[in-house]
Design a protein around this motif. Sequence first.
Motif, PDB file in Angstrom:
ATOM      1  N   LEU A   1       0.845  -1.192   0.000  1.00 46.05           N
ATOM      2  CA  LEU A   1       0.000   0.000   0.000  1.00 46.05           C
ATOM      3  C   LEU A   1       0.881   1.244   0.000  1.00 46.05           C
ATOM      4  CD1 LEU A   1      -2.985   0.987   0.223  1.00 46.05           C
ATOM      5  CD2 LEU A   1      -2.544   1.267   2.676  1.00 46.05           C
ATOM      6  N   PRO A   2       0.709   2.144  -0.973  1.00 46.19           N
ATOM      7  CA  PRO A   2       1.586   3.318  -1.048  1.00 46.19           C
ATOM      8  C   PRO A   2       1.362   4.274   0.111  1.00 46.19           C
ATOM      9  CG  PRO A   2      -0.193   3.493  -2.645  1.00 46.19           C
ATOM     10  CD  PRO A   2      -0.280   2.116  -2.069  1.00 46.19           C
ATOM     11  N   PHE A   3       2.357   5.140   0.348  1.00 46.44           N
ATOM     12  CA  PHE A   3       2.248   6.104   1.439  1.00 46.44           C
ATOM     13  C   PHE A   3       1.105   7.080   1.184  1.00 46.44           C
ATOM     14  CE2 PHE A   3       3.486  10.064   3.622  1.00 46.44           C
ATOM     15  CZ  PHE A   3       3.574   9.573   4.919  1.00 46.44           C
ATOM     16  N   SER A   4       0.907   7.446  -0.074  1.00 42.20           N
ATOM     17  CA  SER A   4      -0.215   8.293  -0.477  1.00 42.20           C
ATOM     18  C   SER A   4      -1.039   7.527  -1.499  1.00 42.20           C
ATOM     19  CB  SER A   4       0.269   9.619  -1.067  1.00 42.20           C
ATOM     20  OG  SER A   4       0.982  10.367  -0.113  1.00 42.20           O
ATOM     21  N   ALA A   5      -2.278   7.183  -1.141  1.00 44.01           N
ATOM     22  CA  ALA A   5      -3.136   6.392  -2.021  1.00 44.01           C
ATOM     23  C   ALA A   5      -3.966   7.316  -2.903  1.00 44.01           C
ATOM     24  CB  ALA A   5      -4.046   5.491  -1.191  1.00 44.01           C
ATOM     25  N   HIS A   6      -3.959   7.046  -4.205  1.00 42.22           N
ATOM     26  CA  HIS A   6      -4.709   7.871  -5.150  1.00 42.22           C
ATOM     27  C   HIS A   6      -5.538   6.983  -6.059  1.00 42.22           C
ATOM     28  CE1 HIS A   6      -5.707  11.245  -7.738  1.00 42.22           C
ATOM     29  NE2 HIS A   6      -5.366  10.507  -8.777  1.00 42.22           N
ATOM     30  N   ILE A   7      -6.828   7.278  -6.140  1.00 38.12           N
ATOM     31  CA  ILE A   7      -7.744   6.527  -6.998  1.00 38.12           C
ATOM     32  C   ILE A   7      -8.366   7.485  -8.006  1.00 38.12           C
ATOM     33  CG2 ILE A   7      -9.887   5.192  -7.087  1.00 38.12           C
ATOM     34  CD1 ILE A   7      -9.274   4.179  -4.296  1.00 38.12           C
ATOM     35  N   THR A   8      -8.356   7.061  -9.253  1.00 37.05           N
ATOM     36  CA  THR A   8      -9.024   7.811 -10.311  1.00 37.05           C
ATOM     37  C   THR A   8     -10.199   6.987 -10.815  1.00 37.05           C
ATOM     38  OG1 THR A   8      -6.930   8.814 -10.987  1.00 37.05           O
ATOM     39  CG2 THR A   8      -8.755   8.942 -12.536  1.00 37.05           C
ATOM     40  N   ALA A   9     -11.345   7.618 -10.950  1.00 43.41           N
ATOM     41  CA  ALA A   9     -12.544   6.935 -11.427  1.00 43.41           C
ATOM     42  C   ALA A   9     -13.159   7.723 -12.572  1.00 43.41           C
ATOM     43  CB  ALA A   9     -13.554   6.756 -10.300  1.00 43.41           C
ATOM     44  N   LYS A  10     -13.851   7.020 -13.429  1.00 41.24           N
ATOM     45  CA  LYS A  10     -14.560   7.677 -14.527  1.00 41.24           C
ATOM     46  C   LYS A  10     -15.912   7.012 -14.707  1.00 41.24           C
ATOM     47  CE  LYS A  10     -14.181   9.401 -19.242  1.00 41.24           C
ATOM     48  NZ  LYS A  10     -13.298   9.685 -20.384  1.00 41.24           N
ATOM     49  N   TRP A  11     -16.931   7.829 -14.957  1.00 39.26           N
ATOM     50  CA  TRP A  11     -18.294   7.355 -15.128  1.00 39.26           C
ATOM     51  C   TRP A  11     -18.783   7.717 -16.528  1.00 39.26           C
ATOM     52  CZ3 TRP A  11     -21.817   7.237 -10.328  1.00 39.26           C
ATOM     53  CH2 TRP A  11     -21.059   7.026  -9.170  1.00 39.26           C
ATOM     54  N   TRP A  12     -19.456   6.763 -17.176  1.00 41.16           N
ATOM     55  CA  TRP A  12     -20.141   7.020 -18.439  1.00 41.16           C
ATOM     56  C   TRP A  12     -21.627   6.761 -18.212  1.00 41.16           C
ATOM     57  CZ3 TRP A  12     -15.522   4.390 -18.149  1.00 41.16           C
ATOM     58  CH2 TRP A  12     -14.456   4.872 -18.918  1.00 41.16           C
ATOM     59  N   ARG A  13     -22.454   7.696 -18.628  1.00 39.69           N
ATOM     60  CA  ARG A  13     -23.899   7.554 -18.449  1.00 39.69           C
ATOM     61  C   ARG A  13     -24.561   7.315 -19.797  1.00 39.69           C
ATOM     62  NH1 ARG A  13     -27.017   9.879 -14.119  1.00 39.69           N
ATOM     63  NH2 ARG A  13     -29.247   9.641 -14.485  1.00 39.69           N
ATOM     64  N   VAL A  14     -25.398   6.269 -19.872  1.00 41.17           N
ATOM     65  CA  VAL A  14     -26.136   5.949 -21.094  1.00 41.17           C
ATOM     66  C   VAL A  14     -27.622   6.113 -20.795  1.00 41.17           C
ATOM     67  CG1 VAL A  14     -26.626   4.208 -22.847  1.00 41.17           C
ATOM     68  CG2 VAL A  14     -24.361   4.285 -21.756  1.00 41.17           C
ATOM     69  N   PRO A  15     -28.296   7.083 -21.418  1.00 42.09           N
ATOM     70  CA  PRO A  15     -29.739   7.254 -21.190  1.00 42.09           C
ATOM     71  C   PRO A  15     -30.504   5.984 -21.563  1.00 42.09           C
ATOM     72  CG  PRO A  15     -28.828   9.143 -22.350  1.00 42.09           C
ATOM     73  CD  PRO A  15     -27.759   8.099 -22.340  1.00 42.09           C
ATOM     74  N   ALA A  16     -31.636   5.774 -20.910  1.00 42.18           N
ATOM     75  CA  ALA A  16     -32.420   4.563 -21.147  1.00 42.18           C
ATOM     76  C   ALA A  16     -32.815   4.414 -22.607  1.00 42.18           C
ATOM     77  CB  ALA A  16     -33.665   4.588 -20.259  1.00 42.18           C
ATOM     78  N   GLU A  17     -33.058   5.562 -23.280  1.00 41.10           N
ATOM     79  CA  GLU A  17     -33.480   5.485 -24.682  1.00 41.10           C
ATOM     80  C   GLU A  17     -32.380   4.980 -25.603  1.00 41.10           C
ATOM     81  OE1 GLU A  17     -33.308   9.186 -23.415  1.00 41.10           O
ATOM     82  OE2 GLU A  17     -34.519   8.047 -21.991  1.00 41.10           O
ATOM     83  N   GLU A  18     -31.111   5.080 -25.158  1.00 45.03           N
ATOM     84  CA  GLU A  18     -29.986   4.674 -26.005  1.00 45.03           C
ATOM     85  C   GLU A  18     -29.505   3.259 -25.722  1.00 45.03           C
ATOM     86  OE1 GLU A  18     -26.868   7.559 -25.831  1.00 45.03           O
ATOM     87  OE2 GLU A  18     -28.224   9.266 -26.139  1.00 45.03           O
ATOM     88  N   VAL A  19     -30.111   2.582 -24.757  1.00 42.12           N
ATOM     89  CA  VAL A  19     -29.750   1.193 -24.483  1.00 42.12           C
ATOM     90  C   VAL A  19     -30.326   0.323 -25.601  1.00 42.12           C
ATOM     91  CG1 VAL A  19     -30.015  -0.741 -22.890  1.00 42.12           C
ATOM     92  CG2 VAL A  19     -29.692   1.578 -22.002  1.00 42.12           C
ATOM     93  N   PRO A  20     -29.515  -0.510 -26.245  1.00 40.17           N
ATOM     94  CA  PRO A  20     -30.013  -1.297 -27.382  1.00 40.17           C
ATOM     95  C   PRO A  20     -31.046  -2.332 -26.963  1.00 40.17           C
ATOM     96  CG  PRO A  20     -27.786  -1.964 -26.795  1.00 40.17           C
ATOM     97  CD  PRO A  20     -28.083  -0.743 -25.992  1.00 40.17           C
ATOM     98  N   ASP A  21     -31.861  -2.750 -27.945  1.00 42.18           N
ATOM     99  CA  ASP A  21     -32.851  -3.802 -27.729  1.00 42.18           C
ATOM    100  C   ASP A  21     -32.266  -5.142 -28.168  1.00 42.18           C
ATOM    101  OD1 ASP A  21     -34.795  -1.982 -26.849  1.00 42.18           O
ATOM    102  OD2 ASP A  21     -35.335  -1.492 -28.931  1.00 42.18           O
ATOM    103  N   GLY A  22     -32.778  -6.219 -27.602  1.00 40.86           N
ATOM    104  CA  GLY A  22     -32.343  -7.548 -28.000  1.00 40.86           C
ATOM    105  C   GLY A  22     -31.143  -8.006 -27.195  1.00 40.86           C
TER     106      GLY A  22
END
Length: 336
Positions: free
Chosen positions: A286-307
Amino acid sequence: MLPPRILRRLVLAPLVIVVTVCTLVTLPFWLVVTAAASLRLPPPQRRGLRFVWFGVAWLTLESAVLIACLWLWVAGGARRQERHYALIRWFLSKVYAAAVRIFRLTVDVEEPEPTREELAARLTRPVIVLSRHAGPGDSFLLIYLLLTIYRRRPRIVMKAALQYDPSLDVVINRLPNAFVPRRSGHRRVVEEIRRLAATMEDQDALVIFPEGGNFTPRRRRLAIRRLEEKGLAEEAERARGMDHLLPPRPNGAITAIEACPTADVIFVAHTGLDELITLGDVWRRLPFSAHITAKWWRVPAEEVPDGREERVRWLYDHWEQIDAWISAQRLARTCR
């Protein structure tokens, strides 16, 4: 085998409070012992004192949550969900603050600048959160962000063995979540995901880890082999191209989308401590200074594919995007 609930309430919960009190009383002794043991190690490995302080903070907060839950039960508020969400928010905020002070933790979250329509949707739609699963405490950090930054009410399916943690056992069982026995299989997990997704309201967030567990190279090899044995050649080939992720299991995510078609879908990537796979890794590296980078992508319900087939490919598309993002983040760290 997990003890019955009444036994967990009468034995495990009081035991945590007793252990907390004993630890606080004998804290000077543990600090001296840990400091003496750390002197034998080179400076980068002298992490003992930090772990002692964090352990004491965690135990103290666990005991406080258990006492608060007892008070809510006596006062007739055991069924008040908002009070329990507020209690979890308080607990995770304090744990996060302790991690910031003790481990010098910093977290950077990247997300696209939302449009006006997306801002409106955030207030009127539930969300399905699909996150990678790797590194120590990633699920706690994700739930913390959902509760505190995004003001969501998270739901999650967890292993039944986590009920050995008394505060988790008491609070989570009073909220719309699910604990699944290890031997019940993937089908039971999918059934619980369907149940939780079907009853979501505007501020709810169903959290799913499609990989099914923390990433390890061995698990990656086994997962690819299972895909090949099932005749899923395309998925196996795409999984071989991902260096940092296990191939996603699509059934849970697709079931959630079918059960709550009005929900937006959020994909979550994170990196920083994901190379710490075991508790031994955390203790040694475990490093002396812990750093976490996160990224979020949002997909609207209308853009979720069917099938189903289209959704499986779509899920793999985003998993490849997350894998490429992790590679870029690691390359950037090595160039600093």
